[in-house]
Each structure stands twice: as structure tokens, then as C-alpha cells.
Design an enzyme around this catalytic site. Sequence first.
Site, short mmCIF file in Angstrom:
data_model
loop_
_atom_site.label_atom_id
_atom_site.label_comp_id
_atom_site.label_asym_id
_atom_site.label_seq_id
_atom_site.Cartn_x
_atom_site.Cartn_y
_atom_site.Cartn_z
N CYS A 32 0.93 -1.37 0.02
CA CYS A 32 0.04 0.06 0.12
C CYS A 32 0.89 1.08 -0.01
O CYS A 32 0.63 2.28 -0.76
CB CYS A 32 -0.79 0.11 1.04
SG CYS A 32 -0.35 0.00 2.90
N SER A 33 1.83 1.26 0.89
CA SER A 33 2.85 2.40 0.92
C SER A 33 3.78 2.54 -0.10
O SER A 33 3.99 3.83 -0.58
CB SER A 33 3.32 2.59 2.44
OG SER A 33 4.17 1.73 2.57
N ALA A 51 2.95 3.50 5.67
CA ALA A 51 1.72 4.22 5.66
C ALA A 51 1.80 5.25 6.90
O ALA A 51 1.34 6.34 6.88
CB ALA A 51 0.75 3.36 5.55
N HIS A 83 -2.62 1.23 6.88
CA HIS A 83 -2.82 1.13 5.24
C HIS A 83 -3.12 2.51 5.02
O HIS A 83 -3.55 3.55 5.42
CB HIS A 83 -4.03 0.09 5.15
CG HIS A 83 -4.51 -0.24 3.72
ND1 HIS A 83 -3.57 -1.15 2.99
CD2 HIS A 83 -5.58 0.24 2.77
CE1 HIS A 83 -4.04 -1.27 1.81
NE2 HIS A 83 -5.30 -0.40 1.57
N HIS A 95 -5.97 1.50 -4.34
CA HIS A 95 -4.97 1.10 -3.41
C HIS A 95 -4.38 -0.30 -3.63
O HIS A 95 -5.00 -1.03 -4.46
CB HIS A 95 -5.58 1.15 -1.94
CG HIS A 95 -6.67 0.16 -1.60
ND1 HIS A 95 -6.83 -0.30 -0.48
CD2 HIS A 95 -7.78 -0.03 -2.38
CE1 HIS A 95 -8.02 -1.12 -0.66
NE2 HIS A 95 -8.68 -0.83 -1.82
#
Length: 120
Positions: A32-33, A51, A83, A95
Site C-alpha cells: 500500500c505505501s 503508511a 494502510h 490502493h
Amino acid sequence: SSTGQAVADYACQFVGNPYVWGGTSLTGGADCSGFTMSVYANFGISLPHSAAAQSGYGTRVSLDSLAPGDLLFYDHGTGSIEHVGIYIGGGSIVHASTSNSGIKVSGAFYSTPVCAVRLV
């Protein structure tokens, strides 16, 4: 901003690509990040690969004033941010979700966001 919309449009090009824990490749796989970091790098903005750390960048915005390109942060039950997704407008985010679903579009409120920040 028009830049925020450009960020959202750019990020959406990678829907369908894989989720890879620790990854930062928009095509080969990202978490996600890593996904948000790599999308924003294309616009000259450096973010850390975390995140929680990304939530300290930019300007906090209220959840009722979200604009395309804003980052939304989520706590999935640990009590800390774990997240992040990119708001794309229309009540949706893009995402890097899970290893099963990869990079995808979801409702922004599939889980309650902890906070949101604006970088552009």
C-alpha cells in the site's frame, strides 16, 4: 487541484497489477505505501515507505472535504495506521489492497479512515 486529479488518474492506470509486500513497483507489484510512494514520486514528491510515516506529510484535511489525490489512512484493528490509499473522487480510493486482490478501486469508506492528507 488539477494536480490531484492528475495523481488520481495516473494511479488508476495500475489497477489490476499485483500486491507485493515490501514492493514499490507500480507494474511488478507494490504494497500500500509502496504504491502511494511510487505514484507520488512520478509527481516529484518523496514519501517514506510506511503508511504511518506518510500520514505525517502534507496538510491534514477533513473527511468531508476530500479531493482527488488526497491520501486516506486506515487502522485495520491494531490501533495504529497500517494502510493507505489514494482518493480518486466519487467516494472511491485506489490502493494496493491484498495479495489476493492486488491494486484495485474500493469505496473510500470500506473501513473508517483515521485521517486524510493533501500533498498537492
